[in-house]
Design a protein around this motif. Sequence first.
Motif, PDB file in Angstrom:
ATOM      1  N   LEU A 182       0.822  -1.206   0.000  1.00 41.31           N
ATOM      2  CA  LEU A 182       0.000   0.000   0.000  1.00 41.31           C
ATOM      3  C   LEU A 182       0.863   1.265   0.000  1.00 41.31           C
ATOM      4  N   LYS A 183       2.030   1.140   0.611  1.00 46.14           N
ATOM      5  CA  LYS A 183       2.910   2.310   0.699  1.00 46.14           C
ATOM      6  C   LYS A 183       3.480   2.707  -0.665  1.00 46.14           C
ATOM      7  N   TYR A 212       0.493   5.149  -1.460  1.00 44.68           N
ATOM      8  CA  TYR A 212       0.435   6.299  -0.554  1.00 44.68           C
ATOM      9  C   TYR A 212       1.867   6.722  -0.180  1.00 44.68           C
ATOM     10  N   ASN A 247       5.147   9.350   0.193  1.00 43.68           N
ATOM     11  CA  ASN A 247       5.252  10.675   0.810  1.00 43.68           C
ATOM     12  C   ASN A 247       4.856  11.770  -0.172  1.00 43.68           C
ATOM     13  N   MET A 280       1.091  11.781  -0.434  1.00 49.44           N
ATOM     14  CA  MET A 280       0.507  12.299   0.803  1.00 49.44           C
ATOM     15  C   MET A 280       0.689  13.813   0.899  1.00 49.44           C
ATOM     16  N   ALA A 320      -7.379  11.009  -1.289  1.00 48.17           N
ATOM     17  CA  ALA A 320      -5.978  11.426  -1.392  1.00 48.17           C
ATOM     18  C   ALA A 320      -5.439  11.171  -2.792  1.00 48.17           C
ATOM     19  N   ILE A 321      -5.856  10.069  -3.392  1.00 53.15           N
ATOM     20  CA  ILE A 321      -5.311   9.719  -4.704  1.00 53.15           C
ATOM     21  C   ILE A 321      -5.801  10.693  -5.778  1.00 53.15           C
TER      22      ILE A 321
END
Lengths: 401, 142
Positions: B3-4, B7, B9, B12, B64-65
């Motif tokens: 997942l990182k 998402y 940095n 984000m 966020a995406i």
Amino acid sequence: MKNLRDEFPLIAKNKFAYLDSSATSQQPKCVLKAVDDYYKKSHANPHRGTYCLSVEATNAYDFSRQKVADFLNAHFEEIVFTKNATEALNLVAFSYGSFLKKGDHVLLSLMEHHSMIVPWQRACKTHGATLDYIKLNNNFELDLDDFEKQLRKKPKIVGISSVSNVLGTKNNVKQIIEMAHSVGAKVLVDISQSIAHEKFDVEKMDADFVVFSGHKMYAPMGVGVLFAKEELLEAMPPFLLGGDMIEYVYEQETTFAPLPQKFEAGTQNVGGAVGLKTAINFLEEIGFDKIKEIETELTKYARAELKKLKFVECYFTSNAKNHENVISFNLKGIHPHDVASILDSKGVFVRAGNHCAQPLLRSLGLNSTCRLSLSLYNTKQDIDKLVEALKYAYEMFFKTK
Amino acid sequence: MELKDIYTNLVMEHSSNSPYKTELKNATHKQHGHNPSCGDDITIFVNLENGKIKDASFSGVGCAISQASTSIMIETLIGKTTLEAKQIAQIFVKMIDREKLLPEEKKLLKNARAFENIKDMPARVKCALLPWKTLLKLLEEN
């Protein structure tokens, strides 16, 4: 008693927390087997053939209808099979809606699903009627004072769901029907969100129209039910036209079959109906008292655990007794779709979005929410897993800031 | 896929703190885009001068995406001609569609390559695509 989770192959075999039964429930072994058996042993086109297999398929279909009728305390002729609740709602809005006249009013609750709202919008536009809504109070419940006020317009139809698919608010359907009948309105009740959790007796409730989907009560997708009082169905024009719903067809004119065939054009989903009958048996074997006990406990636990999380905003009534199975929430500062993706990565399945209830969400000043919904195969561990995943999501977002 | 990898940095940062999230004054063009099923809802503002994107910005709500994809798209496209912008948007769509990109195409995408892994999250593809499709609509209609 048998372990309920073991009855559901998709639940028993996996470690994930399935918290989306309001969208669709998983199916127990007995339903899967009954559908399989029907196709292996009894499948043919019902009502058509004179051969024994077709008679068997007709019987399977009729027995399923009788089971649904008994379940709802209705008559065989009052049960129309549809594809789902949406089709049933469209049927009522198109067919009974054709009696609307210019200047008439139709009254829906603001917590209705798009499948209730959109068909009545069209019916009202077509016939020159006005569509009004019952507001909510600030406790996520229907405002019964507003309802009383709206009833002064003498609506012809009141449309209401037994339980909101967004808020989990349980409406007092009996009282609403009584109030609506006192001004001569017919009442259409969408029980899709409550039928797997609570019995509905159409006679005791004195409901005029009732709809639900099979797939939200452990039956396969593709079969739904419309109940309507016999005199209403008799008066209503048919919805879909075609084979099996006719009596005599001439080049320019047609006469229609008696109830309930009049509303079932074309080859029907007999396998689905058999699955639905088996799902009802399944629920009755467990017993609705037992189901209530399991699910009330789960809802209570989920309410309490979510309330402990300071970064979670919940949208449910403070009257726990009016709240069933569904909880909408948001993580402050994180969009629900991001939350749902992160939960997914942790094996927790919830829904995010507007849940086909845009007018409701707009009235609450919300764009979208995360929604969990509970069913009899869920456990407190599922909720614990959700809580852990929510903490993870929150940290993931706010540690970067 | 982790997942990182989605998402990051960069994503984000752009989603929570975009320098382009404002309604551009003197915008010559604007275009609204939305994903009805999830509620992502954005408006892109562009200041076109002599066939060039002199400035751009956005407003609206979304995950966020979708928010980061919008912000990074604007960062990538400011200063480009409309033709170049169209080409880059098409490369982005190609990347999401799992087509192989040429090295020079990858270079043109700059930070927008952060969304390469979204193809492994099918449920979120439409979030990342929203601003790019909205921009293509704006460019095609003008």
